[in-house]
Design an enzyme around this catalytic site. Structure first.
Site, PDB file in Angstrom:
ATOM      1  N   ASN A 169       0.809  -1.222   0.000  1.00 55.46           N
ATOM      2  CA  ASN A 169       0.000   0.000   0.000  1.00 55.46           C
ATOM      3  C   ASN A 169       0.841   1.270   0.000  1.00 55.46           C
ATOM      4  O   ASN A 169       0.426   2.277  -0.567  1.00 55.46           O
ATOM      5  CB  ASN A 169      -0.922  -0.015   1.229  1.00 55.46           C
ATOM      6  CG  ASN A 169      -1.528   1.341   1.505  1.00 55.46           C
ATOM      7  OD1 ASN A 169      -2.436   1.788   0.806  1.00 55.46           O
ATOM      8  ND2 ASN A 169      -1.009   2.040   2.520  1.00 55.46           N
TER       9      ASN A 169
ATOM     10  N   TYR B 133       4.540  10.091 -10.437  1.00 57.37           N
ATOM     11  CA  TYR B 133       3.520   9.235  -9.808  1.00 57.37           C
ATOM     12  C   TYR B 133       2.851   8.322 -10.840  1.00 57.37           C
ATOM     13  O   TYR B 133       2.749   7.113 -10.650  1.00 57.37           O
ATOM     14  CB  TYR B 133       2.476  10.117  -9.128  1.00 57.37           C
ATOM     15  CG  TYR B 133       1.419   9.359  -8.360  1.00 57.37           C
ATOM     16  CD1 TYR B 133       1.698   8.820  -7.108  1.00 57.37           C
ATOM     17  CD2 TYR B 133       0.139   9.190  -8.874  1.00 57.37           C
ATOM     18  CE1 TYR B 133       0.727   8.136  -6.395  1.00 57.37           C
ATOM     19  CE2 TYR B 133      -0.837   8.510  -8.166  1.00 57.37           C
ATOM     20  CZ  TYR B 133      -0.541   7.979  -6.924  1.00 57.37           C
ATOM     21  OH  TYR B 133      -1.508   7.296  -6.219  1.00 57.37           O
TER      22      TYR B 133
HETATM   23  P1  NAP Z   1      -1.442   8.540   2.695  1.00 59.30           P
HETATM   24  O1  NAP Z   1      -2.689   8.997   3.354  1.00 59.30           O
HETATM   25  O2  NAP Z   1      -0.384   9.526   2.349  1.00 59.30           O
HETATM   26  O3  NAP Z   1      -0.822   7.364   3.579  1.00 59.30           O
HETATM   27  C1  NAP Z   1       0.343   6.711   3.141  1.00 59.30           C
HETATM   28  C2  NAP Z   1       1.127   6.217   4.330  1.00 59.30           C
HETATM   29  O4  NAP Z   1       2.369   5.675   3.826  1.00 59.30           O
HETATM   30  C3  NAP Z   1       1.505   7.319   5.319  1.00 59.30           C
HETATM   31  O5  NAP Z   1       1.387   6.844   6.636  1.00 59.30           O
HETATM   32  C4  NAP Z   1       2.948   7.610   4.963  1.00 59.30           C
HETATM   33  O6  NAP Z   1       3.696   8.135   6.028  1.00 59.30           O
HETATM   34  C5  NAP Z   1       3.430   6.231   4.575  1.00 59.30           C
HETATM   35  N1  NAP Z   1       4.663   6.253   3.803  1.00 59.30           N
HETATM   36  C6  NAP Z   1       5.167   7.269   3.057  1.00 59.30           C
HETATM   37  N2  NAP Z   1       6.351   6.901   2.548  1.00 59.30           N
HETATM   38  C7  NAP Z   1       6.609   5.658   2.987  1.00 59.30           C
HETATM   39  C8  NAP Z   1       7.681   4.763   2.815  1.00 59.30           C
HETATM   40  N3  NAP Z   1       8.776   5.096   2.118  1.00 59.30           N
HETATM   41  N4  NAP Z   1       7.619   3.546   3.397  1.00 59.30           N
HETATM   42  C9  NAP Z   1       6.537   3.205   4.143  1.00 59.30           C
HETATM   43  N5  NAP Z   1       5.508   4.017   4.367  1.00 59.30           N
HETATM   44  C10 NAP Z   1       5.535   5.230   3.783  1.00 59.30           C
HETATM   45  O7  NAP Z   1      -1.761   7.814   1.307  1.00 59.30           O
HETATM   46  P2  NAP Z   1      -3.109   7.085   0.770  1.00 59.30           P
HETATM   47  O8  NAP Z   1      -3.909   8.090   0.056  1.00 59.30           O
HETATM   48  O9  NAP Z   1      -3.710   6.263   1.852  1.00 59.30           O
HETATM   49  O10 NAP Z   1      -2.477   6.148  -0.351  1.00 59.30           O
HETATM   50  C11 NAP Z   1      -2.099   4.802  -0.097  1.00 59.30           C
HETATM   51  C12 NAP Z   1      -1.783   4.143  -1.420  1.00 59.30           C
HETATM   52  O11 NAP Z   1      -2.919   4.246  -2.291  1.00 59.30           O
HETATM   53  C13 NAP Z   1      -0.621   4.790  -2.172  1.00 59.30           C
HETATM   54  O12 NAP Z   1       0.150   3.813  -2.837  1.00 59.30           O
HETATM   55  C14 NAP Z   1      -1.314   5.666  -3.180  1.00 59.30           C
HETATM   56  O13 NAP Z   1      -0.523   5.916  -4.315  1.00 59.30           O
HETATM   57  C15 NAP Z   1      -2.533   4.827  -3.508  1.00 59.30           C
HETATM   58  N6  NAP Z   1      -3.610   5.618  -4.074  1.00 59.30           N
HETATM   59  C16 NAP Z   1      -4.238   6.585  -3.347  1.00 59.30           C
HETATM   60  C17 NAP Z   1      -5.258   7.331  -3.920  1.00 59.30           C
HETATM   61  C18 NAP Z   1      -6.004   8.408  -3.195  1.00 59.30           C
HETATM   62  O14 NAP Z   1      -6.847   9.077  -3.820  1.00 59.30           O
HETATM   63  N7  NAP Z   1      -5.764   8.609  -1.909  1.00 59.30           N
HETATM   64  C19 NAP Z   1      -5.636   7.097  -5.256  1.00 59.30           C
HETATM   65  C20 NAP Z   1      -4.972   6.122  -5.963  1.00 59.30           C
HETATM   66  C21 NAP Z   1      -3.976   5.377  -5.367  1.00 59.30           C
HETATM   67  P3  NAP Z   1       3.883   9.741   6.221  1.00 59.30           P
HETATM   68  O15 NAP Z   1       3.040  10.118   7.358  1.00 59.30           O
HETATM   69  O16 NAP Z   1       5.331   9.892   6.517  1.00 59.30           O
HETATM   70  O17 NAP Z   1       3.496  10.407   4.947  1.00 59.30           O
END
Ligand code: NAP
Length: 271
Positions: A89, A159
């Site tokens: 994730n 991205y």
């Molecule tokens: P998020 O709210 O930013 O949460 C991501 C988590 O991953 C945060 O706790 C972050 O820590 C942590 N992280 C950052 N860099 C890391 C690393 N190098 N190793 C391990 N953990 C790390 O993101 P999200 O929106 O839940 O997204 C999760 C996944 O879904 C991602 O792969 C994203 O690309 C994908 N996605 C999201 C969306 C959307 O609309 N939200 C859409 C399509 C795909 P910090 O607190 O340090 O940032």
């Protein structure tokens, strides 16, 4: 959901979709190893799950660090008793790193960092989870793609390129790991309301225009929530998905089904 007793490893589980998946999986009786680069958040989510009676542990892991990934999988196997599900994730967007987003303004360091976490991290986690996944009779890897795996967006070249790679890696690993009985799938969310989306919006030169781009294409007229994606991840991990392999699941509110915006259907007004 039929995932009770299964052992999940979830990266980036301290916030957003990863945290939502950890909570949902644990509520269905799965044992969860949460990991994150942000220990305060990751520990807090794990503690919250335990307070609700679930089984959860936490280990620090920056997924771009090979030694940390290796240690995570070792710890998960020891503390949970094996690994059945790897939820890749963790991911970042270039807008979270500061600096320019256009081709001429983005630094090489930013591009490399997005690739290291979003692409190399997925590969490393699969590599080091493999010995334990091989020992499971219900093993699968579930990768976080994006609608940007498939279509274009402004100011997302790192991205989108990384998520395109994740989608293709999913298919390659599904082929290579088929003899081991390990399923590999990915899902492609539309706009899900998390910190990542908030940061992306904040970095946009025209935030209203970007919000329209992100949400006015959803045929279900709202942003997704982490729980929406968590439901899909838990389904893909479950025995009910045992014939699903190498697949790419859109979970985008219908946005890639058409070329319009909701105002055309009288379902919303541009903000
Ligand atoms: P998020 O709210 O930013 O949460 C991501 C988590 O991953 C945060 O706790 C972050 O820590 C942590 N992280 C950052 N860099 C890391 C690393 N190098 N190793 C391990 N953990 C790390 O993101 P999200 O929106 O839940 O997204 C999760 C996944 O879904 C991602 O792969 C994203 O690309 C994908 N996605 C999201 C969306 C959307 O609309 N939200 C859409 C399509 C795909 P910090 O607190 O340090 O940032």
């Amino acid at each position: 959901m039929q995932i009770a007793g299964m052992n999940f490893v979830i990266t980036g589980a301290g916030a957003g979709i990863g945290a939502g998946t950890a909570r949902l999986a644990a509520s269905h009786g799965a044992r969860v190893m949460l990991s994150d680069a942000n220990d305060a958040n990751g520990e807090a989510v794990a503690e919250g799950i335990r307070a609700e009676g679930g089984t959860a542990c936490y280990q620090h892991c920056d997924v771009s660090d090979e030694a940390q990934v290796q240690a995570l999988m070792q710890a998960a196997a020891e503390q949970l008793g094996g690994i059945d599900v790897l939820h890749n994730n963790a991911g970042i967007h270039e807008s979270m790193l500061g600096g320019g987003l256009s081709l001429e303004n983005m630094s090489r360091a930013t591009f490399d960092k997005v690739m290291a976490i979003n692409v190399t991290g997925v590969w490393l986690c699969a590599k080091y989870a493999l010995p334990w996944l091989r020992q499971s009779s219900q093993a699968s890897i579930i990768n976080a793609g994006s609608t940007s795996s498939i279509t274009g967006y402004p100011n997302c070249v790192a991205y989108g390129s990384s998520k395109g790679a994740v989608m293709q890696m999913t298919k390659m690993l599904a082929v290579d790991l088929a003899p081991d009985g390990i399923r590999v799938n990915c899902y492609c969310p539309g706009s899900i309301h998390t910190k990542m989306v908030d940061d992306f919006l904040a970095a946009a030169p025209d935030q209203k225009a970007m919000l329209n781009t992100m949400t006015m294409t959803h045929l279900i007229p709202r942003m997704g929530q982490p729980q929406d994606v968590a439901e899909l991840v838990c389904f893909l991990a479950s025995p009910a998905a045992s014939f699903i392999n190498g697949a790419v699941w859109l979970i985008d509110g219908g946005s890639l089904a058409w070329r319009g915006t909701l105002d055309v259907l009288g379902m919303g007004e541009r903000v």
